[in-house]
Design an enzyme around this catalytic site. Structure first.
Site, short mmCIF file in Angstrom:
data_model
loop_
_atom_site.label_atom_id
_atom_site.label_comp_id
_atom_site.label_asym_id
_atom_site.label_seq_id
_atom_site.Cartn_x
_atom_site.Cartn_y
_atom_site.Cartn_z
N GLU A 256 43.39 32.12 53.75
CA GLU A 256 43.09 31.74 52.38
C GLU A 256 44.05 30.64 51.98
OE1 GLU A 256 41.58 34.97 49.43
OE2 GLU A 256 43.20 35.89 50.59
N GLU B 80 38.06 44.43 54.69
CA GLU B 80 38.01 42.97 54.62
C GLU B 80 39.25 42.42 55.31
OE1 GLU B 80 37.45 41.21 50.73
OE2 GLU B 80 38.67 39.47 51.27
#
Length: 534
Positions: free
Chosen positions: A339, A334
Site C-alpha cells: 500500500e 486480507e
C-alpha cells in the site's frame, strides 16, 4: 532402491522443517538480518562509514538518526524466539559524534528484547543499558545472564528463563525526550542461533501476466470489479468510480496501466468526480510467492495497492463472490502486499487484516523506497503455512507469524485471489488530473515437487499444490503402467496402485492435513514428489 531413497528424503524433509540461523549483520550485504526498521527515526542500513578508523574500517554501516522522536529506536524481528538459557549475549560496534547531540541526556545505548506477537510489544520488554564514549568506535556487549537488566513488567521474570522474546531494539540516549542524536552501528552479532522455520523453495511459476499486449487486458486472467458494494460508494471513503474502460485500464509498452483520472462520471445512478480501476485475478491459490514489479503514482490523496482477499469473501461485485462467497471481511483474511499513500510519498507498507487486526491495524510493517514513484520495484510476498514475509527488491520489512494460529489470527490456509487497484481519497490534491500505477509483471510461484530423477521429472505434473480432496497427476506416455505409491512422513505406505493413463486422479480426501511423499517407479526410473493436503 526406492525404500532407501525415501528414507533419505523423509530424514531430509524432517531436518529442514527447522533451520538453525545466525543473527548477525555487517551492513556490507553479508548479514542474516533482513527486517531492520526505524521507529520514530530515520535509518540507512548501507551508509558510507564516515569514521573509518581504529577498530572499524568497514565501508558501510547502519546510520541511526533520531530527529526528535520521543521513542526513537531501530529494531528487527527474528523468525523464532531466542533461547537465552544457552546463548544470551548481543554485541555491536557504535560511534556517536558529539556534534550530533542536543539536550542533556546520559550518553548511553540500550538493547531491548520484546515479544513482537503482543499488541503492545514493549509491555513485557527486558533491557540492558550501557554507557558509551563519544567520538570513537567501541564494542558494546549486552549479557542477559550477567549484566543488570531492567524488566518493564516486574512479573516478566529473568530473561534467561523466558521463551517469548523475538524482537531486538537499539535505542541511543534514552526515550521520552525530543533531543537529537546520530549514531553509526556496525557488526551486530548474537552469540547463538535461532531455530527458524524453513522456507519452501517457491520456484515453480503457476500463474503470471507479463502485460505484453496492446490495449485491453487479458479477460481470461482479470475481472474488472466495478459494482459499488453498498450501492453508493466504495469502502474507506474512496471517492472514485472503478470502471472497465480502456481509459482506466490498458496494456502498453510491456506494462499494465491502472489510470486514475479527474473527470465527472456517472455509473449505477451515482455521479463521481474521479475514475480509476480495480482488478480481481481469475486465479486463486494457497501458499506461494507473489512478485509484482510496479511503479507507483504520486501526490496527496493517491492510494494504490497490491493485495489479496479470501476467495470466500461475501463482498458484492467480486469475481468469486457468487460461487464461493460464504465469509465476510475480515474473517476471510486480507493480505496487503503493498500500500502506498501519496501523503507519505516514499513509504510503502504491508499489513494483515484478520478478526484480530483490522480497522486500527496492528499487524503491519513498511520501509522507505525513495524512488517508489520514479522507478520500478519488485514487491514480494512469501506465504507459507507458518508465516508471511514481505519485501521490496528482496529487502524484507515485515514478517507475520502469529504465535497462536486460529480463525482470528490466521484465516490463511484457504485460497486467496489477487487485487490491483488505484483508489482516490477525499484528501486528493485539487490540482490532480491524472496518474497511473504501472505494472511490468505479476508472477505467482509455488513449490516444485520434490524429485530424485531429473531426467523424467518434467514429464510428471502434479496439481493443485496444496490440494483438498484430490490430486491430478499427468504423466508422459512412457510412464503408463508405472507403480504409484504414497507414503506418510513416517514412512507408512498409504497408496499402492498403477498409473493406467496419462491423466490420473488420486483421491486424498481421507488423508489428514500435512505433507506426503508420492513415488512413481518402474525398472528404470524412480520419481519422488511431495504433495500437501489442506
Amino acid at each position: 532402491m526406492i525404500r532407501s531413497s525415501l528414507k533419505i528424503i523423509f530424514i531430509y524433509l524432517l531436518s529442514c522443517s527447522l533451520n538453525a540461523q545466525t543473527v548477525e549483520d555487517d551492513f556490507e550485504g553479508n548479514g542474516s538480518i533482513t527486517t531492520w526498521y526505524g521507529d520514530d527515526c530515520a535509518i540507512d542500513i548501507s551508509y558510507p562509514n564516515p569514521f573509518q578508523e581504529s577498530i572499524n574500517n568497514s565501508n558501510t554501516v547502519l546510520r541511526y538518526n533520531d530527529v526528535g522522536g520521543p521513542y526513537a529506536n531501530v529494531r528487527f524481528d527474528v523468525l523464532a524466539n531466542f533461547d537465552l538459557s544457552v546463548n544470551r549475549t548481543f554485541s555491536f560496534k557504535i560511534f556517536v559524534p558529539s556534534e550530533s547531540i542536543t539536550g542533556n541526556q546520559p550518553n548511553e545505548v540500550a538493547l531491548k528484547l520484546q515479544n513482537r506477537f503482543l499488541g503492545a510489544p514493549w509491555s513485557t520488554q527486558t533491557e540492558i543499558k550501557k554507557a558509551i564514549v563519544l567520538d570513537e568506535w567501541q564494542v558494546v556487549t549486552f549479557d542477559f545472564a550477567n549484566d543488570n537488566y531492567i524488566n518493564l513488567d516486574p512479573n516478566s521474570g529473568n530473561p534467561v528463563n523466558r521463551d517469548d522474546l523475538n524482537r531486538v531494539l537499539i535505542q541511543v540516549n534514552g526515550e521520552n525526550n525530543n533531543d537529537l542524536v546520530t549514531a553509526y552501528i556496525d557488526d551486530f552479532l548474537y552469540d547463538g542461533t535461532i531455530d527458524a522455520p524453513g522456507i519452501p523453495n517457491f520456484d515453480y511459476l503457476v500463474w503470471s501476466d507479463e502485460f505484453n499486449g496492446s490495449g485491453a487486458i487479458d479477460g481470461s486472467k482479470w475481472f474488472h470489479q466495478t459494482l459499488l458494494p453498498n450501492g453508493v460508494s466504495w469502502y474507506n471513503n474512496e471517492i472514485q468510480h472503478y470502471t472497465n474502460r480502456l481509459t482506466n485500464t490498458f496494456e502498453s509498452d510491456g506494462n499494465l496501466n491502472l489510470v486514475a483520472k479527474k473527470e465527472t462520471f456517472t455509473d449505477q445512478g451515482v455521479t463521481k468526480e474521479y475514475t480509476s480501476a480495480r482488478l480481481n485475478s481469475k486465479f486463486a491459490f494457497t501458499y506461494g510467492k507473489v512478485e509484482v514489479r510496479a511503479k507507483l503514482p504520486s501526490g496527496v490523496g493517491t492510494w494504490p495497492a497490491i493485495w489479496t482477499l479470501g476467495k470466500n469473501i461475501t463482498e458484492p461485485g467480486g469475481y468469486w463472490t457468487d460461487d464461493f462467497g460464504t465469509t465476510p471481511w475480515p474473517a476471510c483474511g486480507e493480505i496487503d502486499i503493498m500500500e502506498h499513500w501519496g501523503s507519505d510519498q516514499n513509504f510503502v507498507q504491508s499489513a494483515m487484516h484478520t478478526p484480530s487486526s483490522h480497522s486500527g491495524t496492528i499487524n503491519k510493517g513498511g520501509q522507505i523506497v525513495p524512488t517508489a514513484s520514479t522507478e520500478f520495484h519488485v514487491y514480494t510476498l512469501v506465504w507459507t503455512e507458518e508465516q508471511m514475509i514481505f519485501s521490496v527488491d528482496d529487502n524484507v520489512h515485515y514478517i507475520y507469524n502469529p504465535e497462536v494460529k486460529n480463525a482470528d489470527t490466521w484465516p490463511f490456509d484457504d485460497e486467496q485471489y489477487l487485487l490491483l487497484n488505484f483508489a482516490i481519497q477525499p484528501s486528493i490534491d485539487p490540482n490532480f488530473t491524472e496518474d497511473a500505477m504501472e505494472i511490468d509483471y505479476v508472477r505467482i510461484y509455488q513449490e516444485t515437487s520434490l524429485s530424485i530423477d531429473n531426467q523424467v521429472a518434467n514429464d510428471v505434473t502434479i496439481y493443485p499444490i496444496p490440494a483438498r480432496d484430490s490430486v491430478n497427476i499427468r504423466i508422459d506416455n512412457q510412464l503408463i503402467g508405472t507403480n504409484l505409491k504414497v507414503y506418510s512422513m513416517l514412512g507408512q505406505k498409504l497408496v499402492d496402485t498403477s498409473l493406467d493413463s496419462i491423466d490420473f486422479n488420486l483421491n486424498i480426501s481421507a488423508f489428514t492435513k500435512g505433507i506426503y511423499i508420492l513415488s512413481i517407479e518402474n525398472e528404470t526410473h524412480t520419481i519422488v514428489k511431495k504433495i500437501i493436503k489442506n
